[in-house]
Motif scaffolding. Sequence first.
Motif, PDB file in Angstrom:
ATOM      1  N   GLY A 263       0.805  -1.207   0.000  1.00 24.06           N
ATOM      2  CA  GLY A 263       0.000   0.000   0.000  1.00 24.06           C
ATOM      3  C   GLY A 263       0.841   1.261   0.000  1.00 24.06           C
ATOM      4  O   GLY A 263       2.055   1.236   0.220  1.00 24.06           O
ATOM      5  N   ALA A 264       0.172   2.384  -0.253  1.00 21.35           N
ATOM      6  CA  ALA A 264       0.854   3.677  -0.340  1.00 21.35           C
ATOM      7  C   ALA A 264       1.464   4.058   1.000  1.00 21.35           C
ATOM      8  O   ALA A 264       0.769   4.097   2.016  1.00 21.35           O
ATOM      9  N   GLY A 265       2.774   4.304   1.001  1.00 22.68           N
ATOM     10  CA  GLY A 265       3.466   4.702   2.216  1.00 22.68           C
ATOM     11  C   GLY A 265       3.854   3.566   3.139  1.00 22.68           C
ATOM     12  O   GLY A 265       4.446   3.802   4.201  1.00 22.68           O
ATOM     13  N   ALA A 266       3.550   2.320   2.761  1.00 22.45           N
ATOM     14  CA  ALA A 266       3.861   1.183   3.627  1.00 22.45           C
ATOM     15  C   ALA A 266       5.359   0.891   3.632  1.00 22.45           C
ATOM     16  O   ALA A 266       6.099   1.268   2.718  1.00 22.45           O
ATOM     17  N   HIS A 267       5.808   0.198   4.676  1.00 21.03           N
ATOM     18  CA  HIS A 267       7.194  -0.216   4.821  1.00 21.03           C
ATOM     19  C   HIS A 267       7.256  -1.740   4.856  1.00 21.03           C
ATOM     20  O   HIS A 267       6.379  -2.389   5.425  1.00 21.03           O
ATOM     21  N   SER A 268       8.311  -2.295   4.265  1.00 16.71           N
ATOM     22  CA  SER A 268       8.541  -3.744   4.260  1.00 16.71           C
ATOM     23  C   SER A 268       9.932  -4.044   4.793  1.00 16.71           C
ATOM     24  O   SER A 268      10.827  -3.190   4.777  1.00 16.71           O
ATOM     25  N   TYR A 269      10.098  -5.285   5.228  1.00 13.14           N
ATOM     26  CA  TYR A 269      11.428  -5.809   5.551  1.00 13.14           C
ATOM     27  C   TYR A 269      11.476  -7.202   4.929  1.00 13.14           C
ATOM     28  O   TYR A 269      10.917  -8.152   5.478  1.00 13.14           O
ATOM     29  N   VAL A 270      12.097  -7.304   3.754  1.00 14.94           N
ATOM     30  CA  VAL A 270      12.048  -8.532   2.954  1.00 14.94           C
ATOM     31  C   VAL A 270      13.456  -8.870   2.463  1.00 14.94           C
ATOM     32  O   VAL A 270      14.131  -8.026   1.860  1.00 14.94           O
ATOM     33  N   ILE A 275      12.284  -1.555   2.833  1.00 12.69           N
ATOM     34  CA  ILE A 275      11.722  -0.894   1.659  1.00 12.69           C
ATOM     35  C   ILE A 275      10.617   0.060   2.100  1.00 12.69           C
ATOM     36  O   ILE A 275       9.779  -0.290   2.946  1.00 12.69           O
ATOM     37  N   GLN A 276      10.616   1.254   1.520  1.00 13.17           N
ATOM     38  CA  GLN A 276       9.546   2.213   1.752  1.00 13.17           C
ATOM     39  C   GLN A 276       8.815   2.489   0.445  1.00 13.17           C
ATOM     40  O   GLN A 276       9.446   2.759  -0.576  1.00 13.17           O
ATOM     41  N   ASN A 277       7.486   2.418   0.487  1.00 17.21           N
ATOM     42  CA  ASN A 277       6.674   2.725  -0.682  1.00 17.21           C
ATOM     43  C   ASN A 277       6.408   4.225  -0.782  1.00 17.21           C
ATOM     44  O   ASN A 277       6.386   4.928   0.231  1.00 17.21           O
ATOM     45  N   VAL A 278       6.173   4.691  -1.992  1.00 19.96           N
ATOM     46  CA  VAL A 278       5.770   6.084  -2.170  1.00 19.96           C
ATOM     47  C   VAL A 278       4.421   6.307  -1.501  1.00 19.96           C
ATOM     48  O   VAL A 278       3.604   5.389  -1.391  1.00 19.96           O
ATOM     49  N   GLY A 279       4.179   7.542  -1.054  1.00 19.12           N
ATOM     50  CA  GLY A 279       2.968   7.822  -0.306  1.00 19.12           C
ATOM     51  C   GLY A 279       1.818   8.414  -1.097  1.00 19.12           C
ATOM     52  O   GLY A 279       0.680   7.930  -0.991  1.00 19.12           O
ATOM     53  N   PRO A 280       2.026   9.458  -1.909  1.00 17.56           N
ATOM     54  CA  PRO A 280       0.895  10.073  -2.628  1.00 17.56           C
ATOM     55  C   PRO A 280       0.236   9.075  -3.573  1.00 17.56           C
ATOM     56  O   PRO A 280       0.911   8.297  -4.256  1.00 17.56           O
ATOM     57  N   LEU A 281      -1.076   9.093  -3.620  1.00 15.52           N
ATOM     58  CA  LEU A 281      -1.806   8.092  -4.399  1.00 15.52           C
ATOM     59  C   LEU A 281      -1.441   8.133  -5.879  1.00 15.52           C
ATOM     60  O   LEU A 281      -1.222   7.078  -6.495  1.00 15.52           O
ATOM     61  N   LYS A 282      -1.402   9.319  -6.466  1.00 11.22           N
ATOM     62  CA  LYS A 282      -1.075   9.428  -7.883  1.00 11.22           C
ATOM     63  C   LYS A 282       0.307   8.836  -8.165  1.00 11.22           C
ATOM     64  O   LYS A 282       0.510   8.112  -9.145  1.00 11.22           O
ATOM     65  N   LYS A 283       1.259   9.132  -7.288  1.00 13.45           N
ATOM     66  CA  LYS A 283       2.612   8.606  -7.447  1.00 13.45           C
ATOM     67  C   LYS A 283       2.642   7.090  -7.251  1.00 13.45           C
ATOM     68  O   LYS A 283       3.383   6.370  -7.932  1.00 13.45           O
ATOM     69  N   TYR A 284       1.826   6.602  -6.331  1.00 16.49           N
ATOM     70  CA  TYR A 284       1.717   5.155  -6.097  1.00 16.49           C
ATOM     71  C   TYR A 284       1.260   4.447  -7.372  1.00 16.49           C
ATOM     72  O   TYR A 284       1.855   3.441  -7.800  1.00 16.49           O
ATOM     73  N   PHE A 285       0.212   4.986  -8.017  1.00 11.06           N
ATOM     74  CA  PHE A 285      -0.281   4.383  -9.255  1.00 11.06           C
ATOM     75  C   PHE A 285       0.782   4.451 -10.352  1.00 11.06           C
ATOM     76  O   PHE A 285       1.051   3.459 -11.048  1.00 11.06           O
ATOM     77  N   GLU A 286       1.388   5.614 -10.529  1.00 10.33           N
ATOM     78  CA  GLU A 286       2.358   5.810 -11.607  1.00 10.33           C
ATOM     79  C   GLU A 286       3.587   4.920 -11.435  1.00 10.33           C
ATOM     80  O   GLU A 286       4.104   4.373 -12.421  1.00 10.33           O
TER      81      GLU A 286
END
Length: 378
Positions: A263-270, A275-286
């Motif tokens: 999801g937008a802005g979520a963090h992972s440890y894999v 890893i950090q995801n982008v937060g703004p929705l438009k940027k998340y989709f793009e």
Amino acid sequence: MRAAYIHIPFCQHICHYCDFNKVFIDRQPVDLYLDYLEKEIVNTLQVAPFQQLDTIFVGGGTPTALNMAQTEKLLFVINKHLVPRTVNYELTFEANPGDLPKEKLQLLLDGGVNRLSFGVQSFNDELLQSIGRAHTKRDVLTALTEAQEVGFTNLNVDLIYSLPGQTLEDLQDTLETAFTLDVQHFSAYSLIIEPKTVFYNLMRRGKLPLPGEENEANMYEMVIDAMSRNGYSQYEISNFSKPGYESRHNLTYWNNEYYYGFGAGAHSYVDGKRIQNVGPLKKYFETIDAAGFPYLSAHDVTKEEQMEEEMFLGLRKEKGVHKTTFAAKYGISVHEVFEKQIREQVKHGLLEETEHTIRLTRAGKLLGNEVFQTFLME
């Protein structure tokens, strides 16, 4: 891989203290977001599959801000890609007491949700209004009663203390109400003033009447003692449960284990990467359209950083850091790495050491962040 976090960044109201990635839900592309969330999950599982997920946590934002059709769609995605229905798993939804009619509670239960986490914060209606919460004490009591009537048997209530204008007497009243609710778990956090929040701006202008450090410490000790008297064991600095109802999801973090973050802005440890995801929705989709993944950054965690994290995450637990586990994970004893820090903190009465573990003392819990910082190596 044992855990997955799913971020739903939509809210009906924005609380004055919240700095999580969130937007008002009105006129937002919620259904499109759920489509892209599924794309991210599918793409991630192709490169980093799991054998079994023990725990899934849906947070936000406010997941229960979704309407019935959107909630059903989200549950379908979770069950299709993440939940092996034959295993004993924990599936938690964060819930706003004002967003949960009985029909939605039933939908969640039928969709495999077996744990609800209610953002209550206080049972003082004036305090709730002052921190930007839209629900009332009555809303909470109704939501919890209806959740139990529908069939939920694993409920968490979040509380916040050291709120602006809050007194020890007010916290005592909130705790007394909380213990009448027959819930299995409490999380109790001290208010943290984060940048880019309403409270941060008020504090900078000198218009936020916080209780102060001494009252904050007194409130924390009040919480610890009241939880113990009422049968809730403190298994982590801010978390208390009836036996067998510890949050398996949060224990994944404190045990320094891998987890997905979708999801937008979520963090992972894999696979050794944070890893950090982008937060703004438009940027998340793009970003998903361009690369298949919504990554903003990815950091390879060094062995030194892993050992630091093992300490300041593990020391949050009541059991502390297990010396044998540390040695098995990193091929070196904890004393070879942190002898000086352990010795100093034991001397100051903030850590105690047994044959098998190193853990915070009661005094250490009050100064946890100061203890944790000592384990950050140069």
